[in-house]
Structures are given as structure tokens and as C-alpha cells.
Design a protein around this motif. Structure first.
Motif, PDB file in Angstrom:
ATOM      1  N   PRO A   9       5.351 -16.144  -2.158  1.00 22.63           N
ATOM      2  CA  PRO A   9       4.071 -16.676  -2.621  1.00 22.63           C
ATOM      3  C   PRO A   9       2.889 -15.782  -2.216  1.00 22.63           C
ATOM      4  O   PRO A   9       1.969 -15.561  -3.002  1.00 22.63           O
ATOM      5  CB  PRO A   9       3.985 -18.056  -1.967  1.00 22.63           C
ATOM      6  N   ALA A  10       2.930 -15.235  -1.019  1.00 20.50           N
ATOM      7  CA  ALA A  10       1.858 -14.340  -0.575  1.00 20.50           C
ATOM      8  C   ALA A  10       1.853 -13.047  -1.384  1.00 20.50           C
ATOM      9  O   ALA A  10       0.786 -12.523  -1.721  1.00 20.50           O
ATOM     10  CB  ALA A  10       1.999 -14.047   0.920  1.00 20.50           C
ATOM     11  N   LEU A  11       3.036 -12.529  -1.719  1.00 21.30           N
ATOM     12  CA  LEU A  11       3.122 -11.324  -2.538  1.00 21.30           C
ATOM     13  C   LEU A  11       2.517 -11.575  -3.914  1.00 21.30           C
ATOM     14  O   LEU A  11       1.732 -10.762  -4.409  1.00 21.30           O
ATOM     15  CB  LEU A  11       4.577 -10.858  -2.679  1.00 21.30           C
ATOM     16  N   PHE A  12       2.846 -12.695  -4.526  1.00 15.89           N
ATOM     17  CA  PHE A  12       2.281 -13.014  -5.832  1.00 15.89           C
ATOM     18  C   PHE A  12       0.763 -13.147  -5.754  1.00 15.89           C
ATOM     19  O   PHE A  12       0.053 -12.673  -6.643  1.00 15.89           O
ATOM     20  CB  PHE A  12       2.918 -14.279  -6.409  1.00 15.89           C
ATOM     21  N   ALA A  13       0.270 -13.764  -4.698  1.00 15.88           N
ATOM     22  CA  ALA A  13      -1.187 -13.867  -4.520  1.00 15.88           C
ATOM     23  C   ALA A  13      -1.789 -12.470  -4.367  1.00 15.88           C
ATOM     24  O   ALA A  13      -2.837 -12.172  -4.954  1.00 15.88           O
ATOM     25  CB  ALA A  13      -1.510 -14.735  -3.310  1.00 15.88           C
ATOM     26  N   GLN A  14      -1.138 -11.609  -3.608  1.00 11.98           N
ATOM     27  CA  GLN A  14      -1.617 -10.240  -3.406  1.00 11.98           C
ATOM     28  C   GLN A  14      -1.665  -9.481  -4.733  1.00 11.98           C
ATOM     29  O   GLN A  14      -2.550  -8.655  -4.949  1.00 11.98           O
ATOM     30  CB  GLN A  14      -0.698  -9.514  -2.412  1.00 11.98           C
ATOM     31  N   LEU A  15      -0.735  -9.794  -5.622  1.00 10.63           N
ATOM     32  CA  LEU A  15      -0.687  -9.154  -6.933  1.00 10.63           C
ATOM     33  C   LEU A  15      -1.643  -9.802  -7.933  1.00 10.63           C
ATOM     34  O   LEU A  15      -1.738  -9.364  -9.076  1.00 10.63           O
ATOM     35  CB  LEU A  15       0.745  -9.203  -7.488  1.00 10.63           C
ATOM     36  N   GLY A  16      -2.338 -10.853  -7.506  1.00 14.26           N
ATOM     37  CA  GLY A  16      -3.281 -11.530  -8.384  1.00 14.26           C
ATOM     38  C   GLY A  16      -2.615 -12.491  -9.353  1.00 14.26           C
ATOM     39  O   GLY A  16      -3.180 -12.821 -10.403  1.00 14.26           O
ATOM     40  N   LEU A  17      -1.425 -12.952  -9.001  1.00 10.65           N
ATOM     41  CA  LEU A  17      -0.677 -13.863  -9.861  1.00 10.65           C
ATOM     42  C   LEU A  17      -0.662 -15.257  -9.253  1.00 10.65           C
ATOM     43  O   LEU A  17      -0.797 -15.414  -8.037  1.00 10.65           O
ATOM     44  CB  LEU A  17       0.761 -13.367 -10.011  1.00 10.65           C
ATOM     45  N   ALA A  61       5.951  -0.881   4.104  1.00  9.81           N
ATOM     46  CA  ALA A  61       4.873  -1.738   4.599  1.00  9.81           C
ATOM     47  C   ALA A  61       5.378  -3.160   4.855  1.00  9.81           C
ATOM     48  O   ALA A  61       6.516  -3.493   4.542  1.00  9.81           O
ATOM     49  CB  ALA A  61       3.736  -1.766   3.577  1.00  9.81           C
ATOM     50  N   VAL A  62       4.498  -3.972   5.389  1.00 10.53           N
ATOM     51  CA  VAL A  62       4.853  -5.358   5.708  1.00 10.53           C
ATOM     52  C   VAL A  62       5.304  -6.134   4.480  1.00 10.53           C
ATOM     53  O   VAL A  62       5.960  -7.161   4.604  1.00 10.53           O
ATOM     54  CB  VAL A  62       3.685  -6.083   6.408  1.00 10.53           C
ATOM     55  N   TRP A  63       4.985  -5.652   3.303  1.00  8.97           N
ATOM     56  CA  TRP A  63       5.366  -6.328   2.058  1.00  8.97           C
ATOM     57  C   TRP A  63       6.772  -5.939   1.600  1.00  8.97           C
ATOM     58  O   TRP A  63       7.286  -6.496   0.627  1.00  8.97           O
ATOM     59  CB  TRP A  63       4.367  -5.981   0.957  1.00  8.97           C
ATOM     60  N   SER A  64       7.417  -5.008   2.241  1.00  9.93           N
ATOM     61  CA  SER A  64       8.689  -4.464   1.764  1.00  9.93           C
ATOM     62  C   SER A  64       9.764  -5.529   1.547  1.00  9.93           C
ATOM     63  O   SER A  64      10.478  -5.488   0.542  1.00  9.93           O
ATOM     64  CB  SER A  64       9.223  -3.407   2.731  1.00  9.93           C
ATOM     65  N   ALA A  65       9.915  -6.440   2.472  1.00  6.63           N
ATOM     66  CA  ALA A  65      10.963  -7.463   2.333  1.00  6.63           C
ATOM     67  C   ALA A  65      10.718  -8.339   1.110  1.00  6.63           C
ATOM     68  O   ALA A  65      11.650  -8.629   0.348  1.00  6.63           O
ATOM     69  CB  ALA A  65      11.048  -8.312   3.594  1.00  6.63           C
ATOM     70  N   ALA A  66       9.483  -8.753   0.892  1.00  2.00           N
ATOM     71  CA  ALA A  66       9.170  -9.583  -0.272  1.00  2.00           C
ATOM     72  C   ALA A  66       9.342  -8.789  -1.560  1.00  2.00           C
ATOM     73  O   ALA A  66       9.825  -9.315  -2.571  1.00  2.00           O
ATOM     74  CB  ALA A  66       7.750 -10.146  -0.161  1.00  2.00           C
ATOM     75  N   ILE A  67       8.975  -7.517  -1.544  1.00  2.00           N
ATOM     76  CA  ILE A  67       9.141  -6.665  -2.722  1.00  2.00           C
ATOM     77  C   ILE A  67      10.626  -6.493  -3.029  1.00  2.00           C
ATOM     78  O   ILE A  67      11.042  -6.594  -4.191  1.00  2.00           O
ATOM     79  CB  ILE A  67       8.437  -5.307  -2.524  1.00  2.00           C
ATOM     80  N   ASP A  68      11.432  -6.262  -2.014  1.00  2.00           N
ATOM     81  CA  ASP A  68      12.883  -6.147  -2.213  1.00  2.00           C
ATOM     82  C   ASP A  68      13.455  -7.444  -2.775  1.00  2.00           C
ATOM     83  O   ASP A  68      14.310  -7.425  -3.664  1.00  2.00           O
ATOM     84  CB  ASP A  68      13.588  -5.800  -0.900  1.00  2.00           C
ATOM     85  N   GLN A  69      12.992  -8.565  -2.252  1.00  2.00           N
ATOM     86  CA  GLN A  69      13.460  -9.869  -2.729  1.00  2.00           C
ATOM     87  C   GLN A  69      13.107 -10.057  -4.205  1.00  2.00           C
ATOM     88  O   GLN A  69      13.938 -10.500  -5.000  1.00  2.00           O
ATOM     89  CB  GLN A  69      12.858 -10.989  -1.886  1.00  2.00           C
TER      90      GLN A  69
END
Length: 76
Positions: A9-17, A61-69
Motif C-alpha cells: 500500500p505504501a508503494l502504491f501511494a509513493q507511485l501516486g496510485l 533501496a528500502v522499497w526493494s522488497a515491495a517492488i519485488d513483491q
């Protein structure tokens, strides 16, 4: 220590989604990655989103795990 959560959810928010559960599920249902296509090269990202994904993953970066997921989910 970075107190920010770096989950999907944080990754999607970071992407503006939209980042609620229904929006994440809908995004994953409506998008996919074919073999050999890098996540950041997918046609459904804008330039800023693609750059963020590419640089965050490359820099481990700290986002790597969420990006991989997200990458795994879009290949299922």
C-alpha cells in the motif's frame, strides 16, 4: 532508523496510485508482465513512476522488497 512502512500500500501511494486493498487487487488483475519485460519498462507506468521503480530497485533501496513483491504478483 526509518519509521516509514514500505509495504505494497505504501508503494502504491509513493507511485501516486490508489492504495486501498480493492485498488491494489484491481491493479494487479488488470496489469501483467510478460517474460523478459522489466517491471520499470512496463507500458502502464508514467516516466516518473518508471524512474522511481528502476532507481529504487537498482539501488536496493528500502522499497526493494515491495517492488519485488509487485513484480512477482504481476507475473502470476
Amino acid at each position: 532508523m526509518d519509521p516509514m512502512v514500505h509495504d505494497m500500500p505504501a508503494l502504491f501511494a509513493q507511485l501516486g496510485l490508489a492504495n486501498d486493498a480493492a485498488s491494489l487487487s484491481r491493479f494487479i488483475d488488470n496489469h501483467s508482465l510478460r517474460d523478459g519485460l522489466e517491471l520499470s519498462d512496463a507500458p502502464f507506468w508514467n516516466a516518473a513512476q518508471a524512474s522511481f521503480l528502476r532507481e529504487s530497485w537498482r539501488d536496493d533501496a528500502v522499497w526493494s522488497a515491495a517492488i519485488d513483491q509487485l513484480d512477482v504478483l504481476l507475473r502470476q
